[in-house]
Design a protein around this motif. Sequence first.
Motif, PDB file in Angstrom:
ATOM      1  N   ARG A  96       1.130  -0.682  -0.156  1.00 12.04           N
ATOM      2  CA  ARG A  96       0.262   0.141   0.312  1.00 12.04           C
ATOM      3  C   ARG A  96       0.701   1.371  -0.251  1.00 12.04           C
ATOM      4  N   SER A  97       2.130   1.312   0.122  1.00  8.27           N
ATOM      5  CA  SER A  97       3.017   2.499  -0.102  1.00  8.27           C
ATOM      6  C   SER A  97       3.221   2.946  -1.649  1.00  8.27           C
ATOM      7  N   ASP A  98       2.641   2.157  -2.142  1.00  7.21           N
ATOM      8  CA  ASP A  98       2.506   2.878  -3.787  1.00  7.21           C
ATOM      9  C   ASP A  98       1.718   1.933  -4.924  1.00  7.21           C
ATOM     10  N   TRP A  99       0.376   0.893  -3.786  1.00 10.46           N
ATOM     11  CA  TRP A  99      -0.631   0.212  -4.310  1.00 10.46           C
ATOM     12  C   TRP A  99      -0.192  -0.432  -5.684  1.00 10.46           C
ATOM     13  N   THR A 100       0.510  -1.229  -5.725  1.00 10.24           N
ATOM     14  CA  THR A 100       1.388  -2.231  -6.784  1.00 10.24           C
ATOM     15  C   THR A 100       1.076  -3.510  -5.764  1.00 10.24           C
ATOM     16  N   VAL A 101       0.761  -4.583  -7.024  1.00  4.90           N
ATOM     17  CA  VAL A 101       1.070  -6.357  -6.590  1.00  4.90           C
ATOM     18  C   VAL A 101       2.165  -5.940  -7.047  1.00  4.90           C
ATOM     19  N   ARG A 102       3.209  -7.224  -6.423  1.00  3.38           N
ATOM     20  CA  ARG A 102       4.274  -8.023  -7.591  1.00  3.38           C
ATOM     21  C   ARG A 102       4.683  -9.504  -7.193  1.00  3.38           C
ATOM     22  N   ALA A 103       4.655 -10.243  -7.692  1.00  2.00           N
ATOM     23  CA  ALA A 103       5.482 -11.882  -7.147  1.00  2.00           C
ATOM     24  C   ALA A 103       6.580 -11.170  -6.166  1.00  2.00           C
ATOM     25  N   VAL A 104       6.581 -11.740  -4.839  1.00  2.00           N
ATOM     26  CA  VAL A 104       7.769 -10.929  -4.336  1.00  2.00           C
ATOM     27  C   VAL A 104       8.415 -13.453  -3.690  1.00  2.00           C
ATOM     28  N   VAL A 105       9.416 -13.014  -3.132  1.00  2.00           N
ATOM     29  CA  VAL A 105      10.375 -14.065  -2.229  1.00  2.00           C
ATOM     30  C   VAL A 105      10.491 -13.829  -0.844  1.00  2.00           C
ATOM     31  N   LYS A 106       9.156 -14.415  -0.587  1.00  2.00           N
ATOM     32  CA  LYS A 106       9.344 -14.458   1.417  1.00  2.00           C
ATOM     33  C   LYS A 106      10.361 -15.428   1.753  1.00  2.00           C
ATOM     34  N   ALA A 107      11.358 -14.944   2.020  1.00  2.00           N
ATOM     35  CA  ALA A 107      12.754 -16.204   3.148  1.00  2.00           C
ATOM     36  C   ALA A 107      11.883 -16.653   4.072  1.00  2.00           C
ATOM     37  N   GLY A 108      12.027 -18.442   4.377  1.00  2.28           N
ATOM     38  CA  GLY A 108      11.842 -18.267   5.941  1.00  2.28           C
ATOM     39  C   GLY A 108      13.022 -18.307   6.897  1.00  2.28           C
ATOM     40  N   THR A 109      12.758 -18.926   8.003  1.00  2.00           N
ATOM     41  CA  THR A 109      13.820 -19.465   9.171  1.00  2.00           C
ATOM     42  C   THR A 109      14.346 -20.682   8.657  1.00  2.00           C
ATOM     43  N   PRO A 110      15.373 -21.431   9.005  1.00  2.00           N
ATOM     44  CA  PRO A 110      15.687 -22.535   8.569  1.00  2.00           C
ATOM     45  C   PRO A 110      15.944 -23.524   9.717  1.00  2.00           C
ATOM     46  N   GLY A 111      15.383 -24.260   9.498  1.00  2.70           N
ATOM     47  CA  GLY A 111      14.627 -24.751  10.617  1.00  2.70           C
ATOM     48  C   GLY A 111      13.136 -24.512  11.011  1.00  2.70           C
ATOM     49  N   ALA A 112      12.703 -23.947  10.838  1.00  2.00           N
ATOM     50  CA  ALA A 112      11.390 -23.231  11.194  1.00  2.00           C
ATOM     51  C   ALA A 112      10.095 -23.763  10.348  1.00  2.00           C
ATOM     52  N   GLY A 113      10.301 -23.835   8.589  1.00  2.00           N
ATOM     53  CA  GLY A 113       9.116 -24.033   8.163  1.00  2.00           C
ATOM     54  C   GLY A 113       8.802 -23.434   7.134  1.00  2.00           C
ATOM     55  N   ALA A 114       7.773 -23.008   6.427  1.00  2.00           N
ATOM     56  CA  ALA A 114       7.432 -21.606   5.282  1.00  2.00           C
ATOM     57  C   ALA A 114       7.722 -20.468   6.537  1.00  2.00           C
ATOM     58  N   PRO A 115       7.050 -19.585   6.208  1.00  2.00           N
ATOM     59  CA  PRO A 115       6.872 -17.963   6.666  1.00  2.00           C
ATOM     60  C   PRO A 115       5.262 -17.971   6.785  1.00  2.00           C
ATOM     61  N   ALA A 116       4.619 -16.980   7.726  1.00  3.72           N
ATOM     62  CA  ALA A 116       3.585 -16.979   7.955  1.00  3.72           C
ATOM     63  C   ALA A 116       2.974 -15.923   6.775  1.00  3.72           C
ATOM     64  N   LEU A 117       1.669 -15.745   6.054  1.00  2.19           N
ATOM     65  CA  LEU A 117       1.508 -14.847   5.485  1.00  2.19           C
ATOM     66  C   LEU A 117       0.788 -13.372   5.740  1.00  2.19           C
ATOM     67  N   THR A 118       1.454 -12.059   5.344  1.00  2.00           N
ATOM     68  CA  THR A 118       0.815 -11.210   5.806  1.00  2.00           C
ATOM     69  C   THR A 118       0.024 -10.428   5.699  1.00  2.00           C
ATOM     70  N   GLN A 119      -1.526 -10.548   5.745  1.00  3.99           N
ATOM     71  CA  GLN A 119      -2.240 -10.257   5.534  1.00  3.99           C
ATOM     72  C   GLN A 119      -3.228  -8.987   6.693  1.00  3.99           C
ATOM     73  N   GLU A 120      -2.507  -7.416   6.476  1.00  2.30           N
ATOM     74  CA  GLU A 120      -2.939  -6.404   6.943  1.00  2.30           C
ATOM     75  C   GLU A 120      -3.612  -5.633   5.872  1.00  2.30           C
ATOM     76  N   THR A 121      -5.123  -5.223   6.971  1.00  2.00           N
ATOM     77  CA  THR A 121      -5.927  -4.285   6.112  1.00  2.00           C
ATOM     78  C   THR A 121      -5.572  -3.010   6.801  1.00  2.00           C
ATOM     79  N   GLY A 122      -6.913  -2.050   5.788  1.00  2.00           N
ATOM     80  CA  GLY A 122      -6.653  -0.859   5.941  1.00  2.00           C
ATOM     81  C   GLY A 122      -5.817  -0.263   5.265  1.00  2.00           C
ATOM     82  N   SER A 123      -5.329   0.696   5.408  1.00  3.33           N
ATOM     83  CA  SER A 123      -4.949   1.913   3.941  1.00  3.33           C
ATOM     84  C   SER A 123      -3.609   1.944   4.325  1.00  3.33           C
ATOM     85  N   THR A 124      -3.197   1.160   5.029  1.00  3.96           N
ATOM     86  CA  THR A 124      -1.191   0.654   4.974  1.00  3.96           C
ATOM     87  C   THR A 124      -0.487  -0.573   5.082  1.00  3.96           C
ATOM     88  N   GLY A 125       0.208  -1.000   5.025  1.00  3.98           N
ATOM     89  CA  GLY A 125       0.819  -2.092   5.116  1.00  3.98           C
ATOM     90  C   GLY A 125       0.884  -3.288   4.337  1.00  3.98           C
TER      91      GLY A 125
END
Length: 300
Positions: free
Chosen positions: A81-110
């Motif tokens: 929402r800083s520039d209101w664009t949608v992009r394909a992004v690699v979200k790195a995980g933590t070794p040994g901790a499984g896949a990172p959680a999705l971020t799903q913030e609502t509102g006008s920022t984030g």
Amino acid sequence: MTDAEYEAIAARFSDDGLDGSPADTQVVSAGVGLTVAVRAGVTASVRGHAWTSGDSTVTLAIGANASGSTRVDRLVLRLDRSDWTVRAVVKAGTPGAGAPALTQETGSTGVYEIPLARVTVLNGAASVTVAREELYVGSRLIPCRSSSRPLMPRQGDHAYELDTGRVILWDGSAWKRIYSDSGLVDITSPVSVWSSEAGSVLQERNGTVSVRLGTWRRTGGTLDNNTDSRLPVLIPAAYRHPTRDQSCLVYITGLNIGRCIIYAANNGDGKAGQVWLTNKPTIATGTTLVPQSGLSWVVD
């Protein structure tokens, strides 16, 4: 209208996900070395904001892993929402901790993310493996009436009939019932020569009709063994099997048995939905009939 106001409206009528189905070629595959490839020609919506992969394959780099443990990254579509664009992004995980959680913030920022794939990076790996995790846009549940279903449905479309309470699915050639519930329906229908000692009821649920026939006592004269007799039951038109008669055994006072026939909707003798007693001994006035339980058939 601001972007935030647009999102508040569009997120309701444009579900998150890719346009297509899991039967399509996977969107993300392993590339050369520590890369993944996003195939061309893919479109999606995230909170009402459009994304396309473009006309050619997009290659994204995956970080090296020297941690000593396996790392699982996620490839996501991210609305920023800083520039209101949608992009394909690699979200790195933590070794040994499984896949990172999705971020799903609502509102006008984030940011707001939906998944495309999981990328597994072994310790010291020179290549990656990719597991599909696409989210696809589903079909809307369309409100309608049974007499005014959508005229040009697409395969997978769902509709809710306000007058019947049924949820139906378009399979590409016909509407199929996937949910309905009639509740208990009284199917007792008096006739002059039989009395109902216990009522007859049915319930239709999800296209299957279950029937509990009551018990009956002969109040007319003696019934000859060669004469069929209509019993005090009538199956409403909506719950009749379209083409097949149903039979059930009936216990007759005096350790005798007989047979009942429930006539299908296509009966040509004016008996559709009626229940008749046949294949029986002679029955005297006062005789009681107790039919078997557990009758059922499909109506849709």
